[in-house]
Design an enzyme around this catalytic site. Structure first.
Site, PDB file in Angstrom:
ATOM      1  N   HIS A   1      36.721  43.159  40.431  1.00 21.13           N
ATOM      2  CA  HIS A   1      36.719  44.574  40.943  1.00 21.13           C
ATOM      3  C   HIS A   1      35.191  45.381  40.973  1.00 21.13           C
ATOM      4  O   HIS A   1      34.940  46.264  41.996  1.00 21.13           O
ATOM      5  CB  HIS A   1      37.645  45.586  40.318  1.00 21.13           C
ATOM      6  CG  HIS A   1      39.426  44.972  40.773  1.00 21.13           C
ATOM      7  ND1 HIS A   1      39.560  43.871  40.257  1.00 21.13           N
ATOM      8  CD2 HIS A   1      39.916  45.565  41.579  1.00 21.13           C
ATOM      9  CE1 HIS A   1      40.843  43.707  40.629  1.00 21.13           C
ATOM     10  NE2 HIS A   1      41.150  44.781  41.509  1.00 21.13           N
ATOM     11  N   SER A   2      34.378  44.935  40.314  1.00 22.25           N
ATOM     12  CA  SER A   2      33.232  45.679  40.084  1.00 22.25           C
ATOM     13  C   SER A   2      32.193  44.655  40.528  1.00 22.25           C
ATOM     14  O   SER A   2      31.923  43.522  39.959  1.00 22.25           O
ATOM     15  CB  SER A   2      32.991  45.911  38.661  1.00 22.25           C
ATOM     16  OG  SER A   2      31.619  46.049  38.158  1.00 22.25           O
TER      17      SER A   2
END
Length: 131
Positions: free
Chosen positions: A9-10
């Protein structure tokens, strides 16, 4: 050589984990990040996964590792699409992102096949257990 794609997600997490895995893979392993959404924010993107797989694929298959729920869903969706297209052999490892990436890169650097690289990533989970 088997390629590796890290789905997070990052963007920073995917890039950092890829950097570490490449270093531990003696610089031989191809480890590509696919972190965040297409705008560079938090999230996941099938488009980023597609591009990372294309960069990682050297003909021996690509192993995907994912950090959290929707990144796993993104990986599974990509695999279904890849199977339908018959483009590239892709597997998803049930492994911790960082430890799995390092183990997978180390195994890929030896020239091992896709199943063995996945097995190495998944075995990393056992090494992490505190007894």
């Amino acid at each position: 050589m088997v390629g590796i794609v890290l789905i997070s997600h990052s963007p920073a997490l995917a890039e950092g984990a890829a950097e570490l895995a490449r270093a531990m893979g003696v610089g031989k392993a191809v480890v590509e990040p696919a972190g965040g959404d297409v705008d560079g924010g938090l999230g996941t993107s099938i488009e980023l996964v597609e591009h990372a797989v294309a960069r990682a694929d050297a003909g021996d298959g690509v192993l995907l590792l994912a950090d959290l729920g929707s990144s796993v869903l993104t990986a599974r969706t990509f695999i279904e699409d890849a199977e339908d297209a018959g483009d590239v052999a892709v597997l998803l490892a049930d492994a911790p992102l960082v430890e799995g990436a390092v183990a997978a890169a180390s195994m890929a650097a030896t020239g091992a096949g896709l199943a063995a690289v996945r097995d190495a990533a998944e075995a990393a989970r056992d090494h992490r257990k505190l007894r």
